[in-house]
Design an enzyme around this catalytic site. Structure first.
Site, short mmCIF file in Angstrom:
data_model
loop_
_atom_site.label_atom_id
_atom_site.label_comp_id
_atom_site.label_asym_id
_atom_site.label_seq_id
_atom_site.Cartn_x
_atom_site.Cartn_y
_atom_site.Cartn_z
N ARG A 157 0.82 -1.22 0.00
CA ARG A 157 0.00 0.00 0.00
C ARG A 157 0.86 1.27 0.00
O ARG A 157 0.67 2.16 -0.81
CB ARG A 157 -0.92 0.01 1.22
CG ARG A 157 -1.99 -1.05 1.19
CD ARG A 157 -2.74 -1.08 2.52
NE ARG A 157 -3.75 -2.10 2.56
CZ ARG A 157 -3.49 -3.38 2.87
NH1 ARG A 157 -2.28 -3.78 3.15
NH2 ARG A 157 -4.47 -4.27 2.90
N ALA A 237 9.49 2.73 7.51
CA ALA A 237 8.71 1.49 7.70
C ALA A 237 8.95 0.93 9.11
O ALA A 237 8.13 1.13 10.01
CB ALA A 237 9.06 0.48 6.63
N ARG A 238 10.08 0.27 9.31
CA ARG A 238 10.38 -0.28 10.64
C ARG A 238 11.88 -0.29 10.86
O ARG A 238 12.65 -0.67 9.96
CB ARG A 238 9.88 -1.72 10.76
CG ARG A 238 8.45 -1.85 11.24
CD ARG A 238 8.24 -1.31 12.66
NE ARG A 238 6.85 -1.38 13.03
CZ ARG A 238 5.91 -0.48 12.72
NH1 ARG A 238 6.21 0.59 12.01
NH2 ARG A 238 4.66 -0.64 13.13
N GLU A 267 12.92 1.92 20.18
CA GLU A 267 12.20 3.19 20.33
C GLU A 267 11.68 3.30 21.75
O GLU A 267 11.26 2.27 22.31
CB GLU A 267 11.06 3.25 19.31
CG GLU A 267 11.56 3.26 17.88
CD GLU A 267 10.45 3.35 16.83
OE1 GLU A 267 9.28 3.56 17.19
OE2 GLU A 267 10.77 3.22 15.64
N HIS A 285 9.15 8.49 14.78
CA HIS A 285 8.04 7.60 14.37
C HIS A 285 6.75 8.40 14.15
O HIS A 285 5.72 8.15 14.80
CB HIS A 285 7.84 6.50 15.42
CG HIS A 285 7.17 5.27 14.86
ND1 HIS A 285 7.47 4.01 15.26
CD2 HIS A 285 6.19 5.12 13.92
CE1 HIS A 285 6.72 3.14 14.61
NE2 HIS A 285 5.92 3.79 13.78
N ALA A 288 2.63 8.04 10.72
CA ALA A 288 1.16 7.96 10.73
C ALA A 288 0.55 9.04 11.61
O ALA A 288 -0.65 9.01 11.88
CB ALA A 288 0.73 6.59 11.22
P1 NAD Z 1 1.51 -3.68 3.03
O1 NAD Z 1 1.24 -4.97 3.68
O2 NAD Z 1 0.45 -3.07 2.19
O3 NAD Z 1 2.84 -3.78 2.14
C1 NAD Z 1 3.99 -4.44 2.56
C2 NAD Z 1 4.60 -5.09 1.33
O4 NAD Z 1 5.86 -5.66 1.69
C3 NAD Z 1 3.74 -6.21 0.75
O5 NAD Z 1 3.42 -5.94 -0.59
C4 NAD Z 1 4.63 -7.44 0.87
O6 NAD Z 1 4.48 -8.34 -0.22
C5 NAD Z 1 6.00 -6.82 0.90
N1 NAD Z 1 7.02 -7.72 1.41
C6 NAD Z 1 6.90 -8.71 2.33
N2 NAD Z 1 8.07 -9.35 2.48
C7 NAD Z 1 8.96 -8.74 1.64
C8 NAD Z 1 10.33 -8.94 1.34
N3 NAD Z 1 11.04 -9.91 1.93
N4 NAD Z 1 10.90 -8.12 0.44
C9 NAD Z 1 10.20 -7.14 -0.16
N5 NAD Z 1 8.90 -6.90 0.07
C10 NAD Z 1 8.29 -7.70 0.97
O7 NAD Z 1 1.93 -2.67 4.19
P2 NAD Z 1 2.02 -1.10 4.11
O8 NAD Z 1 0.75 -0.49 4.56
O9 NAD Z 1 2.59 -0.70 2.81
O10 NAD Z 1 3.07 -0.83 5.30
C11 NAD Z 1 4.39 -1.32 5.24
C12 NAD Z 1 5.04 -1.20 6.61
O11 NAD Z 1 5.22 0.17 6.92
C13 NAD Z 1 4.17 -1.73 7.77
O12 NAD Z 1 4.36 -3.10 7.97
C14 NAD Z 1 4.64 -0.92 8.95
O13 NAD Z 1 5.64 -1.62 9.63
C15 NAD Z 1 5.23 0.32 8.32
N6 NAD Z 1 4.48 1.55 8.64
C16 NAD Z 1 5.13 2.54 9.29
C17 NAD Z 1 4.48 3.71 9.57
C18 NAD Z 1 5.17 4.80 10.32
O14 NAD Z 1 4.53 5.46 11.12
N7 NAD Z 1 6.43 5.05 10.10
C19 NAD Z 1 3.14 3.88 9.18
C20 NAD Z 1 2.50 2.85 8.52
C21 NAD Z 1 3.19 1.68 8.25
C1 MLT Z 2 2.01 1.48 11.76
O1 MLT Z 2 2.52 0.35 11.68
O2 MLT Z 2 0.84 1.70 11.41
C2 MLT Z 2 2.89 2.58 12.22
O3 MLT Z 2 3.85 2.16 13.09
C3 MLT Z 2 2.15 3.78 12.64
C4 MLT Z 2 1.83 3.91 14.07
O4 MLT Z 2 0.97 3.21 14.57
O5 MLT Z 2 2.41 4.77 14.69
#
Ligand code: NAD
Ligand code: MLT
Length: 317
Positions: A157, A237-238, A267, A285, A288
């Site tokens: 996404r 991401a993480r 964190e 962080h 979101a």
């Molecule tokens: P999502 O599930 O839509 O997309 C994650 C993608 O990663 C998937 O398409 C999956 O196929 C792919 N993936 C899985 N294993 C993989 C690998 N080994 N190599 C490459 N790609 C791989 O999730 P999303 O909504 O796009 O969110 C991604 C991540 O971002 C979340 O899991 C979360 O940890 C992080 N996130 C962080 C924040 C923040 O506040 N910084 C906010 C939202 C999400």
């Molecule tokens: C998430 O995985 O959605 C992010 O870490 C965002 C958050 O909850 O702060």
């Protein structure tokens, strides 16, 4: 209609507008308790009284918490990543875990682009310098995004939304995801590539995978060695997808021109050595952390809780 009281513990700060569905629910007898900032010991002591635990990312739901949660039926995660919840322990105890996969996509993508732009133009460094009374225009000569190649590792996404925005900046986008097909890449106007091809060709690399055993340290010493000199790295991401020690070395050796980090292995990350490097810009962080995303994820997970107690099913298990 059930009259049995359902106790819901909200253990991390959530949007009050977002939990409105829980507050206004009348068919179920919901008792919503907001108690944030509990220590792990306090959570363990308290959790036995609750049927639902609702968290964001601060609370870690350990096997010990789950063992003490004698009445727990459901854990709600107001966000995407469920890496702060021990899924195996939850499954073993028959506890359902739901998340809110869509609610913060836009905010996280916008934050990623903001970080990439800030990195390219040294905005945080120049801001600090000016705030400290210096008019230094020489130290902060940046690079354009136009015609640069952005590598997106993890094309779900958020990765896709980042790619759309990067194309708006007239960047070329290389994307890697194990589930990305040639047709989908073509449809989205990106070039499908392997992680190694991205490392070799990209000027900017951004990661958007979940934190899994396979993605921990995905970007490491070997990958940095393949990269172009002066590459710029973004992680919204993480923490842990990029090996922090290897990133530190790559920055200090001059391989990586800069990194923009929203997330860290540990964190709060107030003591992280990466934060001592002037080439590293960071946010605590905040990907979101918008009014819209916080409302949206809390609404989604609240509706899922209600659905579960009314129908026995959930939308986002
Ligand atoms: P999502 O599930 O839509 O997309 C994650 C993608 O990663 C998937 O398409 C999956 O196929 C792919 N993936 C899985 N294993 C993989 C690998 N080994 N190599 C490459 N790609 C791989 O999730 P999303 O909504 O796009 O969110 C991604 C991540 O971002 C979340 O899991 C979360 O940890 C992080 N996130 C962080 C924040 C923040 O506040 N910084 C906010 C939202 C999400
Ligand atoms: C998430 O995985 O959605 C992010 O870490 C965002 C958050 O909850 O702060």
């Amino acid at each position: 209609m059930t009259t049995e009281q359902i106790n819901i513990l909200i253990a991390d700060p959530l949007s009050e507008d977002g939990i409105f569905p829980l507050r206004q629910e009348t068919e179920l007898n919901l008792n919503v308790v907001v108690d944030t900032g509990l220590t792990p010991e306090q959570l363990i002591e308290k959790i036995g009284d609750f049927h639902v635990l609702l968290v964001r990312s601060q609370t870690t739901v350990t096997p010990e918490v789950i063992k003490a949660a004698k009445n727990l039926k459901l854990i709600g995660r107001a966000g995407v990543g469920v890496d702060n919840i021990d899924l195996q322990a939850a499954t073993e105890h028959g506890i359902i875990v739901v998340n809110a996969p869509d609610g913060n996509t836009n905010s996280a993508a916008e934050h990623t682009i903001a970080m990439m732009t800030s990195l390219a133009r040294y905005i945080p460094q120049a801001y600090n310098s000016l705030k400290n009374g210096k008019w230094d225009r020489k130290s902060y000569v940046g690079v354009e995004l136009k015609n640069k190649t952005l590598g997106v590792v993890g094309f779900g996404r958020i990765g896709v939304e980042v790619a759309f925005r990067a194309k708006g900046q007239r960047m070329q986008v290389l994307a890697y995801d194990p589930f990305l097909t040639d047709e989908r890449a073509k449809e989205l106007g990106v070039t499908k590539a392997t992680v190694d091809e991205i490392c070799e060709a990209a000027d900017f690399i951004t990661v958007h995978t979940p934190l899994l055993p396979e993605t921990r340290n995905l970007i490491n010493k070997e990958k940095f060695a393949m990269m172009k000199d002066g590459v710029r790295i973004i992680n919204c991401a993480r923490g842990g997808i990029i090996n922090e020690d290897d990133l530190y070395d790559a920055v200090t050796e001059g391989k990586v021109a800069g990194a923009a980090l929203d997330v860290f292995v540990e964190e709060p990350a107030t003591d992280n050595k990466l934060l001592t490097l002037p080439q590293v810009i960071a946010t605590p962080h905040l990907g979101a952390s918008t009014i819209e995303a916080q409302e949206s994820v809390a609404v989604d997970v609240s509706n899922d809780i209600i659905k579960f107690f009314k129908t026995g099913t959930v939308t986002n298990p």
